[in-house]
Design an enzyme around this catalytic site. Structure first.
Site, PDB file in Angstrom:
ATOM      1  N   GLU A 439      10.936   2.356   5.241  1.00 59.71           N
ATOM      2  CA  GLU A 439      11.112   2.950   6.566  1.00 59.71           C
ATOM      3  C   GLU A 439      12.275   1.902   7.191  1.00 59.71           C
ATOM      4  O   GLU A 439      11.892   1.292   7.942  1.00 59.71           O
ATOM      5  CB  GLU A 439       9.754   3.051   7.151  1.00 59.71           C
ATOM      6  CG  GLU A 439       8.943   1.740   7.467  1.00 59.71           C
ATOM      7  CD  GLU A 439       7.813   2.048   8.321  1.00 59.71           C
ATOM      8  OE1 GLU A 439       8.005   2.907   9.199  1.00 59.71           O
ATOM      9  OE2 GLU A 439       6.810   1.330   8.089  1.00 59.71           O
ATOM     10  N   GLU A 448      20.353   0.847  10.846  1.00 55.68           N
ATOM     11  CA  GLU A 448      19.720  -0.412  10.954  1.00 55.68           C
ATOM     12  C   GLU A 448      20.120  -0.990   9.236  1.00 55.68           C
ATOM     13  O   GLU A 448      19.052  -1.664   8.875  1.00 55.68           O
ATOM     14  CB  GLU A 448      18.152  -0.397  11.186  1.00 55.68           C
ATOM     15  CG  GLU A 448      18.088  -0.031  12.723  1.00 55.68           C
ATOM     16  CD  GLU A 448      16.692   0.166  13.119  1.00 55.68           C
ATOM     17  OE1 GLU A 448      15.541  -0.202  12.433  1.00 55.68           O
ATOM     18  OE2 GLU A 448      16.583   0.368  14.370  1.00 55.68           O
TER      19      GLU A 448
END
Lengths: 658, 658
Positions: A439, A448
Site C-alpha cells: 500500500e 510516494e
C-alpha cells in the site's frame, strides 16, 4: 486530527446580522433593536447623507466660489466633522459592520467626482480601521468600468491590518433576470473576478453575496463556492410564507444556504422597510429560521467527519522513503476500514484463483512496506475465509514500525508470519512469492514512489506472481479556488507555487471533469535489469502526457487537482476520483498543483495541461504546464503565456534514497 | 557619454563565421580552411553521426537484447566515447561554435526517443560548456509540438554560465513561401515566441536567424528587431551574381543586413556544398562582401551619434526637484542646439506679439529653472533679433548652477539680467512678468514635475502673461522588446517592473502608433489658491486616461513607450514622438514603462492601456494597467489578467520636495 464527536450533534452557532438600508439611522437605537430581535451584529453606514456635498461639489448653503474652496480644503485635509458621522465612536464597535457610502462614483465621467470618491473611500475605511471595526461593506461596481474603483480600493487594501472589506455582490443583476442567456447570469461573477484580479487577489477583500429570489442554475451557483464569501445577504423579500404565516425559504434556497453554512459565513438579514416583513414574529423570525436551518443540517458523512478541520488546509505530501512515518500517522490510516476491506477482498480472490479448493499448496505472500501490519492481518483473515494455506513475509524498513510488527507477531500472528527488516529494493528473499502486497500509493498514485519501490520488490515474485495493486492510474482536472491560491501566495515566494499539496477541497470547484494522464502496472516486465536484478536506470518510470479539457463555463484557473484510481485485483478497485470515489474511504485527500499566475478562462476555451513525471538518480519530480487557447470557429488564438512549473525539480521533489 | 568621433569613420569590425552542413567533418582541416577564407569562426557539429545509434535505439552491430542494455547503460552514465566526438578537445575552442545534433526529436511520439534526445542534448551542451565553447547552435523545433523540447532545454539553460545557446530560426519556413496569407509568414515568429516563453525568457537563449531568398514584408521583418538576435545566417544560395561574377545581395537584403549590423550580431555564411558557390573568389567572396557592406554603411545621424552606446540602456529619469543636477548633465543638454533654436524662435515671436515695433516698453522675462543660463542667453539673442527691450530675471534653486549664472552675469550678460536664488514655488518677485520661460519637461512631458513647478511660478505672471512652453501632451504606445524586458527582469524583483526608465530604443518595436493620454497647459487658471497664491492641493494635476489600440499583427507586449509633444508658443512646437520627432533634437530619449508579465497579443487584439498620474502631499507617481481583449466578431473575450502597476507609488515616484 481533532475529535469531532462532541460537535457532531450540535452544529456550531452561526452569526446572523441585520442590515436595514436607512440613511442617517441612529446608531444606538438601531443596535438596540437589532439585538432585541436576536441579531449578532448590525450593518450601519459610516457617514450620513450630509456628506454627499463633498462628492458632487454641490452645497446649497454656500455660493460656488466659497464651496469650491471648502472642497479643496477638504481634499487637502479630509477631517471628519462629527455631524457627518453615523458611527461616531468605539462604543458599539464589536457589534457593527460599517457601510461605505454607496453613492461614491469612482468611474464617473467627471474627474473631480472620481477624485472626491477616492478620498471619501479612503477616509471612511480609515475611520473604520481607527475604531477597530472588523469589516466594512462596499458597493459592487455598477458598470463594467471598474478600473479606477479597483485602483482606489487596491491602494487602501495594502494598508489594512485588522479590518476586512466585504464587497456586496448581487448573485443576479436585476437586468439579468429578464434574459435567458446563461452568459448574462455570469455578469456578476465576471465583474467580481476582474475586480479581484485588479486588487491583486488581496486576501482582505471578500464577498458579501446578496441572494436573489430567482437562483441561477447549479453550474452558476457552484463557482461561488470557490470564492472568498464572508457574508450571505438574505433580503426579507425573498422569503416565502409558510402555512403558519412564518417566513421560510424555497427548497432550492434552503439547499444553497445549508451548503453555504459549511463555509461558516456571516448571514445578514436585509430589510428595506417594515412593510417588507412577513406577518408573524416580525424581524426576529428570519434569523430564527436561518438558525433553524443550521440546527437541522444532515449529519456529516464518514469522510466529512474525518476531514473536519482539514478543509482547504495545505499539507506536504508524505515522503515515506526519505522519512520514517510516525506511529500516529499509521494510526490514522489504519482507521480506514473501507480501504482494508477492499484489500482483503482482493487478496481473498487472488488466493482462490491461485490454488484449487482441494489443494494443500501454500501460497507465499509478501507484504512489502508492512508498516504496523494491517495488511498482514487482512492477509491472514483472507486466507482463513478462502480456506487456503499461506506463508506470509512482512517486510518493513522503518525501525520503529518494525517493533510494532514484532509485537504483533509475538502477540497475534505467530509462526504464520516471518518478519524481515529491510528496504524492499535491497532485500534477498529466502523464497519467491505468489502475491506481492503493498500500500504505497499517494494521492497522485505514483507520488510516494510506489513504481520505484515495486520495481525493486518484483524480483521476489515468481514468474507468474501477482502484485496487489495490479495497476494505478493518475487523473487530473483544472481547479478554481481563490482560497487555495491565497494560501500558496501568502508565502510570497516562487517555491510554494511549484510544490504540490495534499488538501481536502472545500472552497474549490472543478472546472471540468478529470482525465487520465498515465498508468503504472505491476509487475513491470519492460525494463532491463543489472546483476542485482535492479533496473539499470529509472527512465522507464518517467512519463509525459498532454490532456485537453473543454471549458464550457468561464472561470478562474488556480491550479490542477490530482487523483488516482487503482485496480487492486481484477475487478476490485479503489478510487479517489470525484466521479468514482470509493464510498467512505478517507485515506487520501486529493493533491493540488498550484500555478503561478491564475488564468482567466473564458467559455469556449480549450485548456491543454502538460504533465511530466521525471527522474534523476536520487529523486523523482513532477513538472506541469498549462496552455490555453480560444477558438472562435474561424481563428484559434492562444491566451496567456504558458509557463513550465518546477523545472528540473527545482522547487519540489521526492527523494529516492531511504 | 562616450566620444564617438574616432569610430565615426571606421565602423567596428564585424564577426563573420562559416557553417558547412557536413556530417563528421575533420575539425582541424575544416578550421584551417575557414581561417584561410577569412572567417572569424566556424560552426561544427559536437558529435558525429555514429552517435545516432543512441537516439533511435537501433544498432546494426548488436542484437536487440544486447543493444537495449547498451542504451540503458548509456542512459545511466552517458559518457562520451572519443570516436563519437567531432570536437574532441579544447584546441580550437575560441574558434568554434558547436552544433547540437539536428536529428534529435524531443516531441517524437516514441517516449524513448524523447528521453534519449533529452539526454543527448544535455550531454552535448554540457561537453561544449566543459570545453569553454562560447555558443552552441540548436535546431528550431520543426513542428508546433515544442513542449518537451522547451522543457528539456529550459532545464539546461538554468545551469549555463559562460556558454550561450543560439536557436537556428528560418526567417521563412519552406512551406510558407507557397502561401499568400500573411498569418503563415509569421509561423516562425509565433513558434519562437512560444519557445522562448516556455524557456522563461532566459537570456542565455538567443536567435541565429537564417535569411531566406524571399524576404517577408517590412512589418514581418520589423518584429525581429525586438528579438535577441546573436547571429545572422546567410546561405550562399541567396546571393545573386553581379556583372563581375561576384556574389552580392539584393537591395532589399542589403538594407536588412545593414540595419542588422547596428545590433552587432555575428554573421554566418552557410554553404551546403561547393557546387553552391559563385564563380569568383570561391568561399572568401561572401564574407568579403558582408564586410564591404559594413564598411559602407551610411554615416550616423546627429541623434544616432549622441545615442551611441546608450541604445537599450535603462536610465532612471532625472529627479531635478529632489536632486541637484551635476554640471556635466547641464553640459550635455546644453549641446542640443536644435532645442534652443526652437526656444529662441518661440521667445522671438512672443516678444514681437507682446510689444508694438515702435514702443519702448520693456518686456519682463523670467527664466525659471535657469540652470547654467542657456535660455537667458537665447532670450537676450531673441530680444536683439526682435529689436525689443527686455528685463530678464534668472531664477535657480541649484546652488552649484547658481555659481555658473553669476559667472555668466559678470562675464557676459551684465545688467540686463537679474539673478535670484530660490525654488520657483517660494520666490517673491519684485515685479510681475510678461513671459515665463522654462525647460522643465521630461521624456513623458510632466514627469519632472513641470506642472507643479509652473503652478508655483505662474503667480509671477501678469494677468495676460505668457508661458513658454504653453502646453505639453503625453503620448504612449505599446512596445515589444525582449532586450528591455530581460534588462528589467535581471534585477529579479518587483520594484524594477514598476519603475519607468529613460531609454534609447534599439532592440524594440512599436506594436502600433502612439496616442495622446493627457495634456497640461500654462498658465493654469483652474485651481483654487491659498493666501500664498499656491494651489491648496495638487489634485488638479492628477490625470486618468484610457486609450485603446488595435493590434493588427501579433506580437509580444513588454511595456509601454512614452513621448511628449510640446507647444512652446503658437505654432512653434517640439516633439519626441516617432511620427513627429523634431529633427536632430537629442535632449530626450523616450521613456519606458515595463509590465510585469509579457503579454502575447494575437492579431485582432484590442489593447486598452489605463494610465494615471497621481499625487500625494510629497510625491507624484504614475500607475499603469494593460487590458487586452480579442474580438472574433461574435464574442469578445478578455485575455490575461490585468494588473495595476506601481499601486500608491509603492515602487517609483517623483519627490515634490526640493
Amino acid at each position: 486530527m481533532t475529535d469531532n464527536n462532541t460537535s457532531k450533534n450540535q452544529p456550531p452557532r452561526i452569526s446572523v446580522g441585520l442590515y436595514r438600508s436607512q440613511e442617517d439611522p441612529d446608531t444606538v437605537s438601531s443596535s438596540d433593536d437589532a439585538r432585541q430581535f436576536g441579531h449578532d451584529f448590525i450593518i450601519l453606514p459610516i457617514v450620513s447623507s450630509s456628506y454627499k456635498r463633498f462628492i458632487s461639489g454641490q452645497n446649497e448653503q454656500l455660493d460656488n466660489t466659497k464651496n469650491s474652496k471648502v472642497i479643496e480644503e477638504w481634499r487637502k485635509n479630509h477631517v471628519f466633522f462629527r455631524d457627518d458621522l453615523v458611527i461616531k465612536n468605539t462604543d458599539l464597535v464589536d457589534y457593527v459592520v460599517g457601510q461605505v457610502s454607496d453613492w461614491l462614483d469612482f468611474d464617473s465621467p467627471d474627474h473631480n467626482v472620481q477624485i472626491n470618491s477616492e478620498i471619501a473611500l479612503r477616509q471612511q475605511i480609515s475611520w473604520a480601521c481607527h475604531l477597530g471595526i472588523s469589516a466594512v461593506l462596499i458597493s459592487f461596481p455598477s458598470t463594467n468600468s471598474i478600473m479606477n474603483y479597483a485602483r482606489s480600493l487596491n491602494s487602501i487594501l495594502g494598508s489594512l491590518t485588522y479590518t476586512h472589506v466585504w464587497c456586496k455582490i448581487p448573485l443576479v443583476l436585476e437586468t439579468e433576470i429578464m434574459t435567458d442567456e446563461s452568459r448574462e447570469s455570469s455578469v456578476t461573477w465576471e465583474r467580481w473576478n476582474k475586480f479581484r484580479v485588479l486588487c491583486e487577489h488581496n486576501s482582505k477583500l471578500s464577498i458579501a453575496l446578496e441572494i436573489s429570489a430567482q437562483l441561477p442554475d447549479d453550474k452558476d451557483l457552484e463557482r461561488w463556492f470557490a470564492e472568498p464569501i464572508k457574508a450571505i445577504i438574505l433580503p426579507t423579500s425573498i422569503f416565502l410564507t409558510n402555512a403558519k404565516g412564518y417566513p421560510v425559504l424555497s427548497k432550492k434556497h434552503q439547499t444553497f444556504v445549508r451548503k453555504m453554512i459549511k463555509y461558516k459565513p456571516n448571514f445578514v438579514i436585509s430589510c428595506n422597510a417594515d412593510s417588507d416583513l412577513h406577518e408573524n414574529n416580525g424581524l426576529a423570525a428570519y434569523q430564527e429560521y436561518i438558525r433553524y436551518l443550521n440546527r437541522t443540517i444532515p449529519e456529516l458523512t464518514q469522510i466529512e467527519q474525518f476531514a473536519n478541520g482539514y478543509q482547504d488546509f495545505l499539507q506536504s505530501p508524505l515522503q515515506p522513503l526519505m522519512d520514517n512515518l510516525e506511529s500516529s500517522t499509521y494510526e490514522i490510516f489504519e482507521r480506514d476500514n473501507t480501504k482494508y476491506i477492499y484489500y482483503e477482498k482482493a487478496i481473498y480472490h487472488a488466493l482462490l484463483d491461485r490454488v484449487p479448493p482441494e489443494s494443500d499448496e501454500t501460497t507465499v505472500i509478501m507484504v512489502v512496506g508492512a508498516g504496523r501490519g494491517p495488511l498482514v492481518t487482512r492477509s491472514l483473515s483472507a486466507a482463513e475465509k478462502a480456506n487456503r494455506r499461506v506463508r506470509i513475509y512482512a517486510l518493513e524498513k522503518n525501525p520503529n514500525a518494525f517493533v510494532s510488527l514484532q509485537n504483533m507477531k509475538t502477540e497475534v500472528w505467530g509462526d504464520a508470519v516471518t518478519l524481515a527488516f529491510s528496504d524492499m529494493r535491497l532485500w534477498k528473499p529466502p523464497e519467491k512469492a505468489d502475491l506481492l502486497i503493498s500500500e504505497l500509493l499517494g494521492s497522485f498514485g505514483d507520488n510516494e514512489l510506489s513504481p520505484e519501490c515495486l520495481d525493486g520488490a518484483q524480483k521476489f515474485l515468481k514468474p507468474d506472481g501477482v502484485s496487489i495493486p495490479a495497476s494505478y492510474s493518475t487523473f487530473i482536472s483544472p481547479i478554481s479556488s481563490t482560497k487555495l491560491y491565497n494560501e500558496v501566495a501568502a508565502h510570497k515566494d516562487f517555491v510554494h507555487f511549484e510544490t504540490p499539496y495534499v488538501v481536502m477541497f472545500q472552497s474549490a470547484s472543478e472546472l471540468t471533469e478529470s482525465q487520465e494522464i498515465w498508468r503504472f502496472e505491476h509487475p513491470n516486465k519492460s525494463f532491463e535489469v543489472d546483476d542485482n536484478e535492479m533496473p539499470i536506470n529509472n527512465y522507464h518510470n518517467t512519463r509525459y502526457s498532454k490532456v485537453t479539457f473543454d471549458i464550457k463555463q468561464s472561470g478562474m484557473l488556480h491550479g490542477i487537482a490530482g487523483y488516482f484510481e487503482s485496480i487492486l485485483y481484477k475487478d476490485i478497485s479503489i478510487s479517489i476520483r470525484p466521479t468514482s470515489h470509493t464510498k467512505d474511504m478517507f485515506s487520501w485527500f486529493p493533491i493540488f498543483f498550484p500555478i503561478k499566475t491564475p488564468i482567466y478562462l473564458p467559455s469556449k476555451t480549450k485548456l491543454e495541461i502538460h504533465f511530466w513525471r521525471l527522474s534523476a538518480s536520487q529523486k523523482v519530480w513532477y513538472e506541469w504546464c498549462v496552455e490555453t487557447s480560444y477558438s472562435s470557429g474561424v481563428d484559434t488564438i492562444s491566451l496567456g503565456s504558458p509557463s513550465i512549473h518546477n523545472v528540473s525539480g527545482r522547487s519540489s521533489w521526492i527523494g529516492l534514497l531511504s
